[in-house]
Design a protein around this motif. Sequence first.
Motif, PDB file in Angstrom:
ATOM      1  N   UNK A  88      17.168  16.647  35.276  1.00 29.09           N
ATOM      2  CA  UNK A  88      18.020  17.656  35.923  1.00 29.09           C
ATOM      3  C   UNK A  88      18.816  17.009  37.041  1.00 29.09           C
ATOM      4  N   UNK A  89      19.024  17.732  38.120  1.00 31.26           N
ATOM      5  CA  UNK A  89      19.695  17.152  39.285  1.00 31.26           C
ATOM      6  C   UNK A  89      19.343  17.978  40.518  1.00 31.26           C
TER       7      UNK A  89
ATOM      8  N   UNK B 193      16.605   9.857  37.458  1.00 33.78           N
ATOM      9  CA  UNK B 193      15.245  10.257  37.091  1.00 33.78           C
ATOM     10  C   UNK B 193      14.269  10.128  38.255  1.00 33.78           C
ATOM     11  N   UNK B 194      14.602   9.307  39.275  1.00 36.79           N
ATOM     12  CA  UNK B 194      13.700   9.219  40.430  1.00 36.79           C
ATOM     13  C   UNK B 194      13.789  10.494  41.259  1.00 36.79           C
TER      14      UNK B 194
ATOM     15  N   UNK C  66      16.466  21.055  39.980  1.00 40.00           N
ATOM     16  CA  UNK C  66      15.873  21.525  38.734  1.00 40.00           C
ATOM     17  C   UNK C  66      15.389  20.313  37.960  1.00 40.00           C
ATOM     18  N   UNK C  67      14.215  20.405  37.350  1.00 40.47           N
ATOM     19  CA  UNK C  67      13.677  19.275  36.571  1.00 40.47           C
ATOM     20  C   UNK C  67      13.218  19.765  35.202  1.00 40.47           C
ATOM     21  N   UNK C  68      13.261  18.839  34.229  1.00 39.29           N
ATOM     22  CA  UNK C  68      12.741  19.129  32.881  1.00 39.29           C
ATOM     23  C   UNK C  68      11.859  17.974  32.458  1.00 39.29           C
TER      24      UNK C  68
ATOM     25  N   UNK D 298      24.262  10.769  29.866  1.00 32.06           N
ATOM     26  CA  UNK D 298      23.744  10.358  31.180  1.00 32.06           C
ATOM     27  C   UNK D 298      22.283   9.949  31.102  1.00 32.06           C
ATOM     28  N   UNK D 299      21.555  10.612  30.205  1.00 29.62           N
ATOM     29  CA  UNK D 299      20.123  10.312  30.112  1.00 29.62           C
ATOM     30  C   UNK D 299      19.846   9.282  29.024  1.00 29.62           C
ATOM     31  N   UNK D 300      20.917   8.850  28.315  1.00 31.12           N
ATOM     32  CA  UNK D 300      20.706   7.969  27.175  1.00 31.12           C
ATOM     33  C   UNK D 300      21.385   6.625  27.330  1.00 31.12           C
ATOM     34  N   UNK D 301      22.050   6.148  26.255  1.00 31.61           N
ATOM     35  CA  UNK D 301      22.508   4.764  26.189  1.00 31.61           C
ATOM     36  C   UNK D 301      23.581   4.383  27.208  1.00 31.61           C
ATOM     37  N   UNK D 302      24.363   5.361  27.677  1.00 34.09           N
ATOM     38  CA  UNK D 302      25.486   5.003  28.551  1.00 34.09           C
ATOM     39  C   UNK D 302      25.072   4.866  30.010  1.00 34.09           C
ATOM     40  N   UNK D 303      23.820   5.121  30.300  1.00 34.32           N
ATOM     41  CA  UNK D 303      23.384   5.175  31.687  1.00 34.32           C
ATOM     42  C   UNK D 303      23.780   3.928  32.479  1.00 34.32           C
TER      43      UNK D 303
END
Length: 354
Positions: free
Chosen positions: A167-168, A161-162, A184-186, A302-307
């Motif tokens: 995105x990536x 996220x930084x 790309x970002x959302x 990736x953006x949630x609990x398993x990060x």
Amino acid sequence: MALLEEHEEVGIPQHCAGMIIKKGCELLSVRVPDEVVQAEPSTVRIHYVGRELEVGLELYIVDRASFDKHLAELAASSGAELLTGHKVLRANRLGRESWSLTTKRGRELRADLLIGADGYKAVSPSWAGLERPRDVASCIQYELELDEEVDTSVIDCFFGSDCAPGGYAWAVPIGERSIRIGLGVRGAPRPAKAYLDALVASEFPRARISRRLAGLVHVGGPIRPSYTDAFMAVGEAAGQVNPLLGTGILSAIASARIAGQVATGALEEGDLSSPRLSEYERKWLELLGPAYELSMATRQLLQGPARGAIEELLAASKRGRIHVAIGALELLVRCPTLLKHALRWRRAGMAFFI
Ligand SMILES: Cc1cc2nc3c(=O)[nH]c(=O)nc-3n(C[C@H](O)[C@H](O)[C@H](O)COP(=O)(O)OP(=O)(O)OC[C@H]3O[C@@H](n4cnc5c(N)ncnc54)[C@H](O)[C@@H]3O)c2cc1C
């Protein structure tokens, strides 16, 4: 058959990074001509929260404008009439199974069947009364000239996220001393350009920007239905883009090919009804559906609990295989839904590379 392109030149302006996975090309029997290939990397280096992981994957990096011209030539040599500089302003139905199209040049065309392939603008589904794709990532890219030689066997992907919220980022070789770097970002708090400038400043501080490219890509998954009476939406107009990676070149080719085959059969039978064209969606879903489901699930993971657990697994990858195995087990204990995703991997199979 008429192929209508709004710009004077096919492929211009260019938006895309040009990454195409070779396995996907093999699966679809897509030939990528040598003259459009800028590099052929065989390793993806993933950067995630300060860690690096190298994965073997053979890719083409193509010059999208040249590749699109090649595809347009193939269509023309198969009998399509390519009309460049013909932006379709609107398409109105003439009864259930035919269309009247008006182009910006004032030309009127009649068509029995309309295939909407208008990419990220994705206006055509609304002409047919269908939903448009959702969830757009804003993208920006620079082409950079470097002082040092580039390792043309590697592409770099930066997650986190930084670096690129929602995105990536990617950096792909396009010459001995040049790369295309973009992201790309959302839902990001700052514009995409701010993240790209920060990435370039940290990774390639002495580079010169030779070209700037920008674009949008739909990553909310495919629309359904993607067809109705006398209409099929293909490629990004139908949201057929990998929701994790934002890649859509091969899926656009795959779905367009299926639409072409279904169209040929339906026109021969004189039946352009929605039930007849449903074959199109059944076939593209069979090919791409499981891979899209898996990609969306992976993105949420990736953006949630398993990060946190994934970060630890990446750290373990530097300490050897046994640590990776232990890390993977810990990850499974913390995120049991991963087993479901692992099964999806099996279902998605090779289509993940499309
Ligand atoms: C920055 C960025 C990087 C990307 N990188 C990759 C990548 O590395 N690999 C990958 O696989 N995918 C990538 N993608 C996604 C990929 O570019 C798209 O998914 C793909 O191009 C979709 O193909 P398409 O044929 O459906 O649409 P497009 O390639 O967008 O083609 C649509 C065409 O329709 C024309 N058009 C639009 N409206 C009209 C109209 N009204 N009348 C006439 N013509 C019209 C447009 O001019 C365009 O030529 C990237 C996207 C972006 C934004």
